[in-house]
Every structure is written in C-alpha cells, then in structure tokens.
Design an enzyme around this catalytic site. Structure first.
Site, short mmCIF file in Angstrom:
data_model
loop_
_atom_site.label_atom_id
_atom_site.label_comp_id
_atom_site.label_asym_id
_atom_site.label_seq_id
_atom_site.Cartn_x
_atom_site.Cartn_y
_atom_site.Cartn_z
N PHE A 1 -6.13 -3.63 -3.26
CA PHE A 1 -5.34 -3.54 -2.11
C PHE A 1 -5.97 -2.96 -1.21
O PHE A 1 -6.39 -1.77 -1.46
CB PHE A 1 -3.93 -2.71 -2.51
CG PHE A 1 -2.86 -2.61 -1.59
CD1 PHE A 1 -2.03 -3.73 -1.22
CD2 PHE A 1 -2.78 -1.59 -0.60
CE1 PHE A 1 -1.35 -3.79 0.09
CE2 PHE A 1 -2.15 -1.59 0.69
CZ PHE A 1 -1.23 -2.77 0.79
N ASP B 1 -12.77 2.31 -0.86
CA ASP B 1 -11.45 2.75 -0.17
C ASP B 1 -10.88 3.55 -0.92
O ASP B 1 -10.10 3.44 -2.11
CB ASP B 1 -10.53 1.19 -0.23
CG ASP B 1 -9.23 1.63 0.30
OD1 ASP B 1 -8.93 2.57 0.44
OD2 ASP B 1 -8.52 0.39 0.55
N LYS C 1 -3.81 8.14 4.16
CA LYS C 1 -2.65 8.75 3.62
C LYS C 1 -2.62 10.12 3.57
O LYS C 1 -2.15 10.74 4.65
CB LYS C 1 -2.70 8.14 2.20
CG LYS C 1 -2.09 6.65 2.13
CD LYS C 1 -1.81 6.33 0.67
CE LYS C 1 -1.09 4.94 0.80
NZ LYS C 1 -1.66 3.60 0.54
#
Ligand SMILES: *Cc1c(COP(=O)(O)O)cnc(C)c1O
Length: 411
Positions: free
Chosen positions: A138, A223, A252
């Site tokens: 993702f 990532d 995040k």
C-alpha cells in the site's frame, strides 16, 4: 422518534455532508496519551493511534506547546522563502536517516509521489522509469501511488492506471529479479507491509533487494510511512535489517497529528530535483515542522524507540496466549508495536466487539486485526488491553474448553 444523543448527532452531520469514503464507527472529540473520548465522555484505549500517527500519544504537552508557540509566531510561509523550522527538521531527518537531503510535503501519498518522481527524473536520460513494486503493498490513494499499490481493491474503477509499475511477490527475491530489465529504475517496498496485513519482510529478502539494487544500479525505495518514526523500535524499519535504502518516505507519525510527509535521500540522490522539478505550497510549513521537531525530541527524551521494541515484544507474547486458546486466532506477527493478529474468518467482527468493549483497533485486510498503540503505552495500558482482548475473544468464541463441555452436554 427518540432524540439523537451527541455522538449520533455528529455521526449524522458527517454522514449527511461528507463523501462516504470511510466506514466510520465511533465518534471522537478529545484525546490524551493513549486514550480518546467520545461526545458522551465514554473512554477508549486507543490502539489505532490515528493509524500510527500518535506515536508520542495524544496531546503530548511538549508537542502542544510547540504548536501553540509556532502558531503565535508564523503558521505558514511560502516555499519561496527560508524558514528555520524546515532547515532544522531536514537536518534532523538527514542525521537519523540517510545522510543526504530532504523534501517536505503534507502526506504519505505525496511523499511517495515525490519518491516516484525522483526515481523517474534520475532514470530519465537513460530511458529508465519502471519501478518494481510488491503485491499486497500500500502506497497511497493518488493516481501514481495507487498505481504503485499491489492491491486491486485500491485500483478498481480508476483505470487506466499510470504505466511503469511492475509487481513482484513480497519476500520472493527471484520474482523481483525476474522483472528487472533495461527500463527498471528502482524497487519500492514497505519493510513491514501495513495495510496488506502486518507482514514483515524476511531479512534474506531485504538484504537480497539491497544487493540487487547495488548490482543493477537501481534505487532501493522504502516506504516507512507506517513502519517508521519508531513504530518498530527503530526510527526506520530498515535499520533492523542492517540495510540502508537510497530513498525513503515518512509521514503519519512525523507531525504528531499535523499533516506532514518527507522524502529522504542518500547523498547520491540528494540533487536529482532542481528548482522547478517539484514543489508544494504547504510542504514543510513552519507549524507542521515545529510539531515534528517536538515529536522527534519527545521520542528521544522518553526513550520511546527502546520502549516500543520492549513493549512490542511483551504485547506479542501476551497475544500469543490467544493463539493457543482459540482456534479462531491463527497467528500473531509484527515488529515492535506494529502488531497483527491473524484470524480465521472476519477480523471486522473482532474489531467491532473490541470497540464496544472500549478498545480501538483497526483492520489490515479482511482477516487481520491490527494494533498500533502509541509508543508510550505503560504496563498498565498493556495489561488493560490484553484483558479487553481476552474478554472479547472469550465472549465471541466462548473458550474452546468450555465449548467442548457444552458439546458433550448437548450430545
Ligand atoms: C498511510 C500510508 C500511506 C499513505 O499516507 P497518506 O498520508 O494517507 O497519504 C502510504 N504508505 C503507507 C505504507 C501507509 O501506511
């Protein structure tokens, strides 16, 4: 008709006027440390932490103070000008990360967009643009990042997708090697797949990818948006494997709740972008940078990296008893405080019941319950969570021993 309570009023307001992109459940109006409260003052132990955003907990006084002080001084400034907060944050990220330069933006998807653009710009003169991505990965919801995401549910209905992304099997080095060709410029992966089900890379795989990138002059692109910022017990998940990517992304938890993302590059790839190559109006705005600097300082001062490693181990050991006690719980896996509990069946029922019992968790695919608590959880928080999970599973699956007795009675 009965009058709606405060939580229901908020839910109805959002339902009426917000596009229906998330299956929302509880209402949250306030947070402190590892807990959040709804509009009727019911408390939840927050093991979602804004999906790995509140690594230092909700409303940490030092982060609150940094935001307040910066808001009074300068909230935003165009990227046409220098601001000290940006420079200081970039310096800090460089020193904990890849030793080169940093690009600041506002979200995870944007950080990955920047990483993809950097790889393409680097490879452009040689006609190299293909990026090998992983199935089940993702990377975000923008067109480029969803094209790089190895999950059809994220891509469905949005084709034609962006060209130039090939998909290998995660943890299968041969499948990666088979895709390398003269157009390949990089290999993109999460060291611990988050949305895909909390699946850590194997050390052989990650070391193999690094060696392959060295051999073929490819960018290793990590990532770290979900697994970075101390979540797994180190600033970046790749540290635990003893490898360094060429570029990596954070978002995040980086801003302690303020929107910020970052692309970090090693010195070799630090000057690929030049004025005009890429940009963002809000990227690295002083308010978000001030919050981020405070978050990093708190993680250092409170020793949260070691704490995450230690408590992750304790938490996974605690969850392991449920694998032994319930046939429906198949496996516990993860790294640090990024933890997945694999269930035989639908994880949503467990997540829903945990919430009713006062614990917020989320899903990672249809059959994994994902726990992402703040890194500052105490022993008491951990015990409380394990007790709530135990109670919920007991209610749902009755304890296999008792079930057997019931079966005998019934027989
Ligand atoms: C959340 C996430 C993203 C996307 O971040 P946004 O801020 O939602 O755009 C990308 N990659 C990973 C691994 C993520 O967990």
């Amino acid at each position: 008709m009965t009058k709606k309570n405060e939580n229901e009023e908020i839910a109805a307001l959002c339902g009426d006027f917000m596009m229906d992109t998330y299956a929302k459940t509880a209402t949250v109006v306030r947070g402190k440390g590892c807990r959040v409260w709804d509009a009727r003052n019911s408390v939840y132990l927050d093991f979602t932490a804004g999906i790995s955003v509140h690594n230092v907990g909700h409303a940490h006084p030092k982060v609150v103070e940094a935001i307040r002080a910066q808001a009074e001084t300068l909230v935003h400034c165009s990227n046409l000008y220098y601001t000290p907060q940006q420079g200081l944050l970039a310096q800090k990220l460089s020193s904990i990360g890849l030793g080169g330069k940093v690009f600041l933006c506002n979200s995870g998807a944007e950080a990955n967009e920047a990483m993809i653009k950097l790889a393409r710009l680097h490879g452009h003169a040689q006609g190299r643009y293909e990026i090998i991505c992983m199935k089940n990965s993702f990377h975000g919801r923008t067109m480029a990042t969803l094209s790089a995401t190895g999950q059809s549910k994220v891509q469905k209905g949005f084709d034609p997708l962006l060209a130039g992304f090939e998909f290998a099997d995660f943890n299968d080095l041969d499948s990666v090697k088979a895709l390398v060709n003269e157009r390949t410029v990089g290999i993109l992966l999460e060291c611990v797949q988050g949305e895909g089900g909390v699946i850590p890379a194997t050390p052989e795989f990650l070391k193999g990818v690094r060696a392959l990138c060295d051999e073929k002059d490819l960018l290793m692109m990590c990532d770290d948006i979900q697994c970075g910022m101390g979540r797994t017990g180190t600033w970046f998940a790749w540290e635990q494997y003893g490898v360094k990517p060429d570029v990596c992304t954070l978002a995040k938890a980086l801003g302690g709740g303020l929107p910020i993302g970052a692309l970090l590059a090693s010195p070799k790839y630090s000057d690929v972008f030049v004025p005009g190559s890429h940009g963002s109006t809000f990227g690295g705005n002083p308010l978000a940078c001030a919050a981020s600097l405070a978050v990093i300082k708190v993680i250092e001062e409170e020793g949260l990296l070691a704490h995450a490693a230690e408590f992750g181990k304790l938490f996974m050991e605690g969850l392991q008893q449920f694998v032994e006690n319930y046939d429906a719980i198949l496996e516990v896996r993860g790294m640090g405080l990024m933890v997945g509990m694999v269930v035989d069946g639908n994880a949503k029922d467990i997540v829903d019941n945990l919430r009713v019992g006062g614990l917020l968790a989320c899903m990672a695919g249809p059959n994994v319950v994902r726990f992402l608590p703040p890194l500052c959880i105490t022993e008491k928080d951990l015990e409380e969570a394990l007790e709530m999970i135990g109670d919920t599973l007991d209610e749902m699956f009755g304890g296999d021993a008792e079930e057997d007795e019931d079966a005998e009675d019934a027989g």
